[in-house]
Write a protein that holds these residues in place. Structure first.
Motif, PDB file in Angstrom:
ATOM      1  N   LEU A   1      17.402  82.978 -20.715  1.00  0.00           N
ATOM      2  CA  LEU A   1      17.860  82.329 -20.334  1.00  0.00           C
ATOM      3  C   LEU A   1      18.261  81.205 -20.240  1.00  0.00           C
ATOM      4  CD1 LEU A   1      21.064  82.884 -19.577  1.00  0.00           C
ATOM      5  CD2 LEU A   1      20.409  83.599 -17.377  1.00  0.00           C
ATOM      6  N   ALA A   2      17.003  80.121 -19.823  1.00  0.00           N
ATOM      7  CA  ALA A   2      16.627  79.547 -20.319  1.00  0.00           C
ATOM      8  C   ALA A   2      16.656  78.805 -21.320  1.00  0.00           C
ATOM      9  CB  ALA A   2      15.397  78.715 -19.440  1.00  0.00           C
ATOM     10  N   GLU A   3      17.062  79.655 -22.166  1.00  0.00           N
ATOM     11  CA  GLU A   3      16.883  78.772 -23.433  1.00  0.00           C
ATOM     12  C   GLU A   3      18.375  78.840 -23.791  1.00  0.00           C
ATOM     13  OE1 GLU A   3      14.306  77.174 -24.641  1.00  0.00           O
ATOM     14  OE2 GLU A   3      13.563  78.182 -22.969  1.00  0.00           O
ATOM     15  N   HIS A   4      18.727  78.767 -22.912  1.00  0.00           N
ATOM     16  CA  HIS A   4      20.474  78.997 -23.947  1.00  0.00           C
ATOM     17  C   HIS A   4      21.209  78.173 -23.031  1.00  0.00           C
ATOM     18  CE1 HIS A   4      20.569  82.068 -26.419  1.00  0.00           C
ATOM     19  NE2 HIS A   4      19.581  82.694 -25.982  1.00  0.00           N
ATOM     20  N   THR A   5      20.559  76.962 -21.977  1.00  0.00           N
ATOM     21  CA  THR A   5      21.697  76.078 -21.387  1.00  0.00           C
ATOM     22  C   THR A   5      22.107  74.956 -22.468  1.00  0.00           C
ATOM     23  OG1 THR A   5      19.392  74.654 -21.124  1.00  0.00           O
ATOM     24  CG2 THR A   5      20.194  76.567 -19.258  1.00  0.00           C
ATOM     25  N   LYS A   6      23.456  74.705 -22.021  1.00  0.00           N
ATOM     26  CA  LYS A   6      24.363  73.681 -22.943  1.00  0.00           C
ATOM     27  C   LYS A   6      25.122  72.455 -21.328  1.00  0.00           C
ATOM     28  CE  LYS A   6      28.881  74.295 -25.749  1.00  0.00           C
ATOM     29  NZ  LYS A   6      29.496  75.178 -26.112  1.00  0.00           N
ATOM     30  N   ILE A   7      25.243  71.949 -22.500  1.00  0.00           N
ATOM     31  CA  ILE A   7      25.458  70.748 -21.876  1.00  0.00           C
ATOM     32  C   ILE A   7      26.684  70.407 -22.711  1.00  0.00           C
ATOM     33  CG2 ILE A   7      25.856  67.978 -21.643  1.00  0.00           C
ATOM     34  CD1 ILE A   7      22.905  68.178 -21.255  1.00  0.00           C
ATOM     35  N   GLY A   8      28.410  70.347 -22.196  1.00  0.00           N
ATOM     36  CA  GLY A   8      29.730  70.103 -23.406  1.00  0.00           C
ATOM     37  C   GLY A   8      29.766  68.324 -23.246  1.00  0.00           C
ATOM     38  N   ASN A   9      30.930  68.625 -23.314  1.00  0.00           N
ATOM     39  CA  ASN A   9      31.608  66.873 -24.190  1.00  0.00           C
ATOM     40  C   ASN A   9      31.822  66.260 -23.272  1.00  0.00           C
ATOM     41  OD1 ASN A   9      31.288  67.569 -26.853  1.00  0.00           O
ATOM     42  ND2 ASN A   9      32.765  68.763 -27.289  1.00  0.00           N
ATOM     43  N   LEU A  10      31.587  65.267 -22.948  1.00  0.00           N
ATOM     44  CA  LEU A  10      32.359  64.266 -22.197  1.00  0.00           C
ATOM     45  C   LEU A  10      33.781  64.490 -22.452  1.00  0.00           C
ATOM     46  CD1 LEU A  10      31.528  61.766 -20.068  1.00  0.00           C
ATOM     47  CD2 LEU A  10      32.048  59.894 -21.725  1.00  0.00           C
ATOM     48  N   ARG A  11      34.454  64.517 -20.524  1.00  0.00           N
ATOM     49  CA  ARG A  11      36.130  64.257 -20.562  1.00  0.00           C
ATOM     50  C   ARG A  11      35.811  63.448 -19.595  1.00  0.00           C
ATOM     51  NH1 ARG A  11      36.619  70.413 -18.559  1.00  0.00           N
ATOM     52  NH2 ARG A  11      34.575  71.173 -19.247  1.00  0.00           N
ATOM     53  N   GLY A  12      37.360  62.893 -19.914  1.00  0.00           N
ATOM     54  CA  GLY A  12      37.688  61.348 -18.763  1.00  0.00           C
ATOM     55  C   GLY A  12      38.764  61.413 -19.100  1.00  0.00           C
ATOM     56  N   SER A  13      40.031  62.366 -19.498  1.00  0.00           N
ATOM     57  CA  SER A  13      41.053  61.343 -19.860  1.00  0.00           C
ATOM     58  C   SER A  13      41.787  61.664 -18.475  1.00  0.00           C
ATOM     59  CB  SER A  13      41.700  63.107 -19.979  1.00  0.00           C
ATOM     60  OG  SER A  13      41.808  63.974 -19.196  1.00  0.00           O
ATOM     61  N   THR A  14      41.487  61.500 -16.738  1.00  0.00           N
ATOM     62  CA  THR A  14      42.172  61.361 -15.852  1.00  0.00           C
ATOM     63  C   THR A  14      42.079  60.040 -15.526  1.00  0.00           C
ATOM     64  OG1 THR A  14      40.929  63.135 -14.605  1.00  0.00           O
ATOM     65  CG2 THR A  14      42.209  63.628 -15.800  1.00  0.00           C
ATOM     66  N   GLY A  15      40.671  60.159 -16.153  1.00  0.00           N
ATOM     67  CA  GLY A  15      39.582  58.676 -15.562  1.00  0.00           C
ATOM     68  C   GLY A  15      38.295  59.315 -14.746  1.00  0.00           C
ATOM     69  N   ASN A  16      38.717  60.288 -14.119  1.00  0.00           N
ATOM     70  CA  ASN A  16      37.477  60.729 -14.079  1.00  0.00           C
ATOM     71  C   ASN A  16      36.390  61.187 -14.600  1.00  0.00           C
ATOM     72  OD1 ASN A  16      38.120  59.879 -11.048  1.00  0.00           O
ATOM     73  ND2 ASN A  16      39.014  62.318 -10.808  1.00  0.00           N
ATOM     74  N   LEU A  17      35.264  60.871 -15.181  1.00  0.00           N
ATOM     75  CA  LEU A  17      34.219  61.596 -16.113  1.00  0.00           C
ATOM     76  C   LEU A  17      33.596  62.133 -15.808  1.00  0.00           C
ATOM     77  CD1 LEU A  17      32.782  58.184 -17.587  1.00  0.00           C
ATOM     78  CD2 LEU A  17      34.383  59.167 -18.589  1.00  0.00           C
ATOM     79  N   GLU A  18      32.968  63.449 -16.084  1.00  0.00           N
ATOM     80  CA  GLU A  18      32.667  64.578 -16.213  1.00  0.00           C
ATOM     81  C   GLU A  18      32.437  65.022 -17.470  1.00  0.00           C
ATOM     82  OE1 GLU A  18      35.930  67.954 -16.549  1.00  0.00           O
ATOM     83  OE2 GLU A  18      35.400  67.216 -14.516  1.00  0.00           O
ATOM     84  N   ILE A  19      31.211  66.244 -17.378  1.00  0.00           N
ATOM     85  CA  ILE A  19      30.949  66.864 -18.399  1.00  0.00           C
ATOM     86  C   ILE A  19      30.335  68.627 -18.117  1.00  0.00           C
ATOM     87  CG2 ILE A  19      28.314  67.030 -20.112  1.00  0.00           C
ATOM     88  CD1 ILE A  19      28.373  63.916 -20.368  1.00  0.00           C
ATOM     89  N   PRO A  20      30.536  69.162 -18.148  1.00  0.00           N
ATOM     90  CA  PRO A  20      30.182  70.528 -18.065  1.00  0.00           C
ATOM     91  C   PRO A  20      29.073  70.645 -18.024  1.00  0.00           C
ATOM     92  CG  PRO A  20      31.459  70.926 -19.696  1.00  0.00           C
ATOM     93  CD  PRO A  20      32.108  69.035 -19.313  1.00  0.00           C
ATOM     94  N   VAL A  21      27.872  71.440 -18.107  1.00  0.00           N
ATOM     95  CA  VAL A  21      26.523  71.589 -17.906  1.00  0.00           C
ATOM     96  C   VAL A  21      25.906  73.388 -18.063  1.00  0.00           C
ATOM     97  CG1 VAL A  21      24.235  71.211 -17.809  1.00  0.00           C
ATOM     98  CG2 VAL A  21      25.101  69.534 -18.105  1.00  0.00           C
ATOM     99  N   GLY A  22      26.018  74.318 -18.140  1.00  0.00           N
ATOM    100  CA  GLY A  22      25.676  75.684 -18.316  1.00  0.00           C
ATOM    101  C   GLY A  22      25.016  76.228 -18.816  1.00  0.00           C
ATOM    102  N   TYR A  23      25.567  77.678 -19.385  1.00  0.00           N
ATOM    103  CA  TYR A  23      24.949  77.980 -19.983  1.00  0.00           C
ATOM    104  C   TYR A  23      25.973  78.254 -21.277  1.00  0.00           C
ATOM    105  CZ  TYR A  23      21.475  79.332 -16.406  1.00  0.00           C
ATOM    106  OH  TYR A  23      20.927  78.974 -15.267  1.00  0.00           O
ATOM    107  N   ASP A  24      25.369  78.968 -22.650  1.00  0.00           N
ATOM    108  CA  ASP A  24      26.023  78.797 -23.730  1.00  0.00           C
ATOM    109  C   ASP A  24      26.668  80.309 -24.436  1.00  0.00           C
ATOM    110  OD1 ASP A  24      24.281  80.691 -24.958  1.00  0.00           O
ATOM    111  OD2 ASP A  24      22.854  79.778 -25.954  1.00  0.00           O
ATOM    112  N   THR A  25      27.105  80.802 -24.543  1.00  0.00           N
ATOM    113  CA  THR A  25      28.603  81.621 -24.849  1.00  0.00           C
ATOM    114  C   THR A  25      27.607  83.406 -25.034  1.00  0.00           C
ATOM    115  OG1 THR A  25      29.092  81.497 -26.870  1.00  0.00           O
ATOM    116  CG2 THR A  25      30.905  80.471 -25.052  1.00  0.00           C
ATOM    117  N   GLU A  26      26.536  83.141 -25.508  1.00  0.00           N
ATOM    118  CA  GLU A  26      25.596  84.179 -25.818  1.00  0.00           C
ATOM    119  C   GLU A  26      25.399  84.621 -25.193  1.00  0.00           C
ATOM    120  OE1 GLU A  26      21.638  85.317 -28.942  1.00  0.00           O
ATOM    121  OE2 GLU A  26      22.783  83.102 -29.015  1.00  0.00           O
ATOM    122  N   LYS A  27      24.634  83.764 -24.246  1.00  0.00           N
ATOM    123  CA  LYS A  27      23.796  84.708 -22.865  1.00  0.00           C
ATOM    124  C   LYS A  27      24.307  84.199 -21.216  1.00  0.00           C
ATOM    125  CE  LYS A  27      20.172  86.019 -22.690  1.00  0.00           C
ATOM    126  NZ  LYS A  27      18.351  86.673 -23.233  1.00  0.00           N
TER     127      LYS A  27
END
Length: 127
Positions: free
Chosen positions: A60-86
């Protein structure tokens, strides 16, 4: 490194340059913070003694994923977690099952990442 401003137009131009600089640095800080957390999540994600997950497949550790930068509301965020495969299985070892105690490795990674992420933010946001 002071800037002398003589008039309204120069003042507005100076603020616009500062605004762009801060926005660029904030985006970099958010991306760098996401990388710090992803590395800690990889480290804290459990593996069996062979370095694989229990099915003998890629851990599972090899399936971590960093998502895309989001900031439409003025707050910047990037989702970090696991990919859809695992990623769908992460909650079983993290939260536990009737046959497996909860390991809470996601919460552990969040707690352990807090100071390094904040330090990276401070470093990146210095003007």
């Amino acid at each position: 490194m002071g800037v002398t401003v003589k008039g309204d137009k120069e003042l507005i131009a100076a603020f616009e340059r500062l605004d762009k600089t801060v926005d660029t640095k904030a985006r970099k800080a958010t991306r760098d913070g996401a990388k710090v957390f992803e590395q800690r999540l990889k480290t804290d994600t459990p593996r069996d003694k062979t370095g694989t997950d229990h099915s003998g497949m890629t851990p599972l550790a090899e399936h971590t994923k960093i998502g895309n930068l989001r900031g439409s509301t003025g707050n910047l965020e990037i989702p970090v977690g696991y990919d859809t495969e695992k990623g769908w299985i992460a909650h079983f070892p993290n939260s536990g099952t009737s046959k497996q105690p909860a390991q809470h490795f996601i919460e552990k990674a969040q707690a352990e990442s807090k100071r390094p992420v904040m330090a990276k933010f401070v470093e990146d946001l210095k003007l």
